[in-house]
Design a protein around this motif. Structure first.
Motif, PDB file in Angstrom:
ATOM      1  N   LEU A  28       0.827  -1.208   0.000  1.00 56.55           N
ATOM      2  CA  LEU A  28       0.000   0.000   0.000  1.00 56.55           C
ATOM      3  C   LEU A  28       0.858   1.254   0.000  1.00 56.55           C
ATOM      4  O   LEU A  28       0.534   2.238  -0.688  1.00 56.55           O
ATOM      5  N   ALA A  29       1.943   1.249   0.780  1.00 58.46           N
ATOM      6  CA  ALA A  29       2.812   2.425   0.826  1.00 58.46           C
ATOM      7  C   ALA A  29       3.415   2.707  -0.545  1.00 58.46           C
ATOM      8  O   ALA A  29       3.502   3.866  -0.975  1.00 58.46           O
ATOM      9  N   ILE A  30       3.824   1.653  -1.236  1.00 55.41           N
ATOM     10  CA  ILE A  30       4.357   1.833  -2.594  1.00 55.41           C
ATOM     11  C   ILE A  30       3.274   2.373  -3.525  1.00 55.41           C
ATOM     12  O   ILE A  30       3.516   3.281  -4.336  1.00 55.41           O
ATOM     13  N   LEU A  31       2.074   1.829  -3.392  1.00 59.71           N
ATOM     14  CA  LEU A  31       0.951   2.285  -4.228  1.00 59.71           C
ATOM     15  C   LEU A  31       0.634   3.742  -3.975  1.00 59.71           C
ATOM     16  O   LEU A  31       0.484   4.529  -4.928  1.00 59.71           O
ATOM     17  N   TRP A  32       0.526   4.133  -2.695  1.00 58.95           N
ATOM     18  CA  TRP A  32       0.205   5.531  -2.387  1.00 58.95           C
ATOM     19  C   TRP A  32       1.314   6.463  -2.871  1.00 58.95           C
ATOM     20  O   TRP A  32       1.034   7.563  -3.371  1.00 58.95           O
ATOM     21  N   ALA A  33       2.569   6.053  -2.727  1.00 61.58           N
ATOM     22  CA  ALA A  33       3.689   6.882  -3.176  1.00 61.58           C
ATOM     23  C   ALA A  33       3.641   7.089  -4.687  1.00 61.58           C
ATOM     24  O   ALA A  33       3.818   8.213  -5.180  1.00 61.58           O
ATOM     25  N   LEU A  34       3.386   6.015  -5.413  1.00 66.01           N
ATOM     26  CA  LEU A  34       3.300   6.125  -6.873  1.00 66.01           C
ATOM     27  C   LEU A  34       2.119   7.005  -7.284  1.00 66.01           C
ATOM     28  O   LEU A  34       2.239   7.830  -8.196  1.00 66.01           O
TER      29      LEU A  34
END
Length: 251
Positions: free
Chosen positions: A148-154
């Protein structure tokens, strides 16, 4: 009382180190060497003259060698850093979250000042900041948090890139830098989607008001990154309460 005092002392020391980062990273200089020196006469700063805040007061804001004025930014950062860390300690207690938010405060304060002074957001802060945010999410929620953190960052970085593209198409010139995209990606990795949206909203409103106030001076460029950082600092401590207050109008 002892933990509070230790947090303040640590904040003062890291605030002094942050000043080194702020002064050197936008100019692509090493933060390791040479040792701290006066930016005017280049005389190395003695150890006794490098005590956070106290040395500035003893020297009355001037270099011991050439008597050139020392900017107020130095003691300001050295005071704000321990204040933020003390707030983290009081807000989150002796938890991993307190330490993590302390790291985020360090990054945000440094980036805010660097962007305000130079209109530059160094990768040396934003890229490790994204990585640390992702790792923090993984520590809190495992692989799901990592993803999720990677998704939100992207998603957050892509939002800035899209706005930047639209602005260039409409106005024929750049409106935002890629540094802003990396910064918002970093914020999203740490704070998640809703608090990041709140920080973005507050930053845009504050930036717009600040821009209107400066219209008479014909200064078109605004350090959006600085507003994003300051809004994110607010969100760290008061973001959830603000979101709950807003949602209360729909209940």
């Amino acid at each position: 009382m002892v933990p509070d005092f230790a947090v303040v002392v640590a904040g003062l020391l890291f605030g002094s180190f942050l000043n080194v980062c702020i002064s050197r990273l936008p100019r692509h200089e090493s933060i390791v060497s040479p040792r701290s020196r006066c930016p005017h006469c280049l005389t190395p700063v003695r150890s006794l003259d490098n005590i956070p805040v106290l040395s500035f007061l003893v020297l009355r804001g001037r270099c011991r060698s050439c008597r050139a004025s020392i900017g107020w930014r130095y003691p300001a950062v050295e005071l704000v850093m321990p204040a933020l860390w003390l707030l983290c300690w009081l807000r989150f207690g002796a938890t991993i979250e307190a330490g993590a938010m302390g790291v985020l405060c360090f990054l945000l304060l440094g980036l805010a000042v660097m962007d305000a002074e130079t209109m530059h957001l160094p990768d040396a802060f934003t890229l490790p900041g994204i990585l640390l945010g992702v790792l923090y999410a993984a520590c809190r929620s495992g692989l799901r948090g990592l993803g999720l953190a990677i998704l939100w960052a992207l998603a957050a970085g892509s939002l800035i890139v899209f706005i930047r593209w639209v602005y260039r198409k409409l106005r024929g010139r750049e409106g935002m830098g890629l540094g802003d995209a990396k910064l918002l990606a970093m914020i999203a990795a740490w704070l998640g989607p809703w608090q990041t949206l709140l920080a973005f909203f507050l930053a845009v409103v504050a930036g717009a008001l600040f821009g209107l106030a400066r219209m008479r001076r014909m200064e078109a460029r605004l350090p959006l990154g600085a507003f994003l950082c300051m809004a994110s600092l607010y969100v760290i401590f008061f973001g959830q309460a603000t979101i709950d207050w807003y949602l209360g109008f729909f209940r």
